[in-house]
Write a protein that holds these residues in place. Structure first.
Motif, short mmCIF file in Angstrom:
data_model
loop_
_atom_site.label_atom_id
_atom_site.label_comp_id
_atom_site.label_asym_id
_atom_site.label_seq_id
_atom_site.Cartn_x
_atom_site.Cartn_y
_atom_site.Cartn_z
N PHE A 35 5.08 3.95 10.38
CA PHE A 35 4.98 5.10 10.41
C PHE A 35 3.58 5.58 10.38
N SER A 36 3.06 6.34 11.52
CA SER A 36 1.70 6.83 11.46
C SER A 36 1.81 7.74 12.91
N PHE B 262 -7.01 1.94 3.78
CA PHE B 262 -6.07 2.85 3.36
C PHE B 262 -5.08 2.42 2.71
N GLY C 23 -1.05 9.23 13.71
CA GLY C 23 -2.36 8.89 14.45
C GLY C 23 -3.37 9.91 13.93
N ASN D 123 -3.09 7.06 -0.47
CA ASN D 123 -2.55 8.51 -0.09
C ASN D 123 -1.08 8.33 -0.35
N LEU E 55 -10.15 1.49 8.24
CA LEU E 55 -8.76 1.06 8.54
C LEU E 55 -7.49 1.90 8.31
N LEU F 173 -0.93 2.97 1.66
CA LEU F 173 0.19 4.16 1.96
C LEU F 173 1.11 3.67 0.88
N ALA G 84 -1.54 1.93 10.33
CA ALA G 84 -0.34 1.52 9.35
C ALA G 84 0.20 0.20 9.91
C1 LIG Z 1 -1.03 5.93 8.01
C2 LIG Z 1 -1.57 7.17 7.29
C3 LIG Z 1 -0.65 7.56 5.94
C4 LIG Z 1 -1.79 8.43 8.07
O1 LIG Z 1 -0.81 8.85 8.47
P1 LIG Z 1 -1.06 9.57 9.95
O2 LIG Z 1 -1.90 10.80 9.88
O3 LIG Z 1 0.36 10.37 10.31
O4 LIG Z 1 -1.64 8.52 11.02
C5 LIG Z 1 -3.00 6.55 6.86
O5 LIG Z 1 -3.58 7.56 5.79
C6 LIG Z 1 -2.74 5.43 5.57
O6 LIG Z 1 -2.27 5.08 4.79
N1 LIG Z 1 -3.01 4.09 6.72
C7 LIG Z 1 -2.69 2.69 5.80
C8 LIG Z 1 -1.46 2.28 5.91
C9 LIG Z 1 -1.17 0.91 5.43
O7 LIG Z 1 -0.51 0.23 6.04
N2 LIG Z 1 -2.10 0.42 4.82
C10 LIG Z 1 -1.63 -1.01 4.28
C11 LIG Z 1 -2.97 -1.79 3.83
S1 LIG Z 1 -4.25 -1.58 5.02
S2 LIG Z 1 -3.42 -2.79 6.48
C12 LIG Z 1 -3.96 -4.24 6.04
C13 LIG Z 1 -2.73 -5.57 6.19
N3 LIG Z 1 -1.73 -5.07 5.44
C14 LIG Z 1 -3.59 -6.69 5.35
O8 LIG Z 1 -3.41 -6.51 4.29
O9 LIG Z 1 -4.23 -7.49 6.12
C15 LIG Z 1 -0.85 -0.96 2.95
O10 LIG Z 1 -0.59 0.05 2.50
O11 LIG Z 1 -0.46 -1.96 2.54
#
Ligand SMILES: CC(C)(COP(=O)(O)O)[C@@H](O)C(=O)NCCC(=O)N[C@@H](CSSC[C@H](N)C(=O)O)C(=O)O
Length: 361
Positions: free
Chosen positions: A76-77, A274, A79, A302, A200, A276, A203
């Protein structure tokens, strides 16, 4: 409340050999060599102009279920976070490498793209919009009076970014293309040292289909003897179930690349990720856990349901600060929370590199 896993129970963070294995068993985006040169020149240009560069990642990555992709798992995102934040970084004087999901929201055009803000709704009946080359025979479309000032403000900022070449758009679709591009940009940004900044907001998929278990053709839902996609070793295949055919999916965890970014790809940069969540009871815990695992500087947490109104800054000095904006009343303009998030990030970035104020236009 769901039990929160300890650090040990989490999927392992990516080690150099995981990274090697992942990148060796996946194909990079076809145009990565060309994009890498564009990134190199973009960074060199702004570094010479003493302008900071930030990589903003935005949108959601996909995980294809077939090589000839018909079905995929998406994250989900829309952007919005990334595209809006990019605008505020540009206003703060940064140059922005915008690593975004193809067709997701972009800085500036986001105000008028997609169905929620269709550009056509801002235009009124045919009429003369201006003289000279602007005025075509029989008149032009006219922006409705009440939108003109806003549109002109956005247009001016958009044109300034184009004229100053401070916005570089890098599209991705799959998690693999995202990771290849993230690594490429990070390597190029090493020349910036601590002035480099990673924000970063994308999502990123946590699970994927390994190439050796990927069906080649569209997975068939009906019985077509010998049809491709019925390979029982495929990570996603149709199997008999109690209520008829079902799609069984068996995915592997994406190696946790944030650690590789921190320790290998961009060791001197400031890295902000970020986090989520949907369950408020575990948000702070998960932010702290990410910092402990990846050793970067800041996690912005968030919740899916309130992401436009509140975020929490959790840093590696154990500070936890909420930023909140009130929900706009009926008919009022919603204050964009990114207008508060980005200045706070810039303040912390200034602090981390000795507080020099940055070059502004
Ligand atoms: C996606 C949203 C909520 C924004 O929404 P829109 O405005 O609709 O675009 C953003 O604020 C966010 O939390 N982004 C980060 C979401 C995410 O996937 N974060 C990962 C960590 S950063 S991604 C790093 C990767 N997983 C790794 O560890 O290598 C998590 O929560 O697990």
């Amino acid at each position: 409340m769901s039990s929160t896993p300890s650090l040990e129970e989490l999927p392992p963070i990516a080690q150099p050999d995981d990274e090697l294995q992942y990148f060796e068993t996946h194909a990079p985006p076809a145009n990565i060599a060309q994009l890498s040169l564009e990134v190199r020149d973009f960074i060199a240009h702004h570094h010479a102009a003493h302008r900071r560069v930030v990589l903003v990642s935005s949108g959601g990555t996909t995980v294809p279920l077939e090589n000839q992709t018909v079905r995929f798992i998406d994250n989900f995102s829309a952007g919005t976070r990334g595209a809006t934040s990019a605008e505020y970084f540009l206003e703060a004087g940064y140059a922005v490498v915008f690593l975004h999901r193809q067709f997701s929201l972009l800085p500036y055009s986001r105000h008028y793209s997609h169905s929620t803000n269709c550009f056509l709704d801002y235009l009124s009946e045919w009429g003369r919009i201006g003289e000279g080359e602007d005025a075509a025979e029989g008149g032009d479309v006219v922006v409705k009076q009440k939108y003109r000032q806003q549109m002109l403000d956005v247009l001016r900022k958009y044109r300034r970014a184009k004229e100053n070449k401070t916005l570089l758009l890098l599209p991705y679709t799959t998690v693999t293309s995202y990771l290849f591009l993230l690594r490429e940009v990070a390597m190029r940004m090493q020349v910036l040292g601590s002035e480099g900044l990673f924000y970063l907001a994308a999502a990123v998929s946590d699970f994927f289909v390994p190439p050796d278990r990927m069906a080649e053709h569209k997975i068939q839902s009906g019985d077509i003897p010998g049809a491709a996609g019925e390979d029982n070793h495929a990570a996603a295949a149709v199997a008999p179930g109690p209520r008829g055919k079902k799609l069984v999916i068996d995915l592997d965890p994406v190696p946790k690349f944030l650690n590789r970014l921190v320790e290998g790809w961009a060791p001197n940069a400031m890295i902000i990720s970020f986090k989520l969540e949907t369950d408020s009871a575990i948000l702070l815990y998960k932010c702290r856990q990410a910092l402990e695992r990846y050793n970067h500087q800041l996690v912005i947490g968030n919740l899916l349901s309130t992401r436009k109104f509140e975020v929490v800054f959790v840093d590696n000095k154990k500070n936890e600060n909420w930023i909140r904006v009130p929900e706009a009343k009926e008919g009022e303009e919603q204050l964009e929370i990114e207008s508060l998030i980005v200045p706070e990030v810039v303040r912390r970035h200034n602090q981390s590199i000795g507080g020099a104020s940055i070059h502004r236009f």
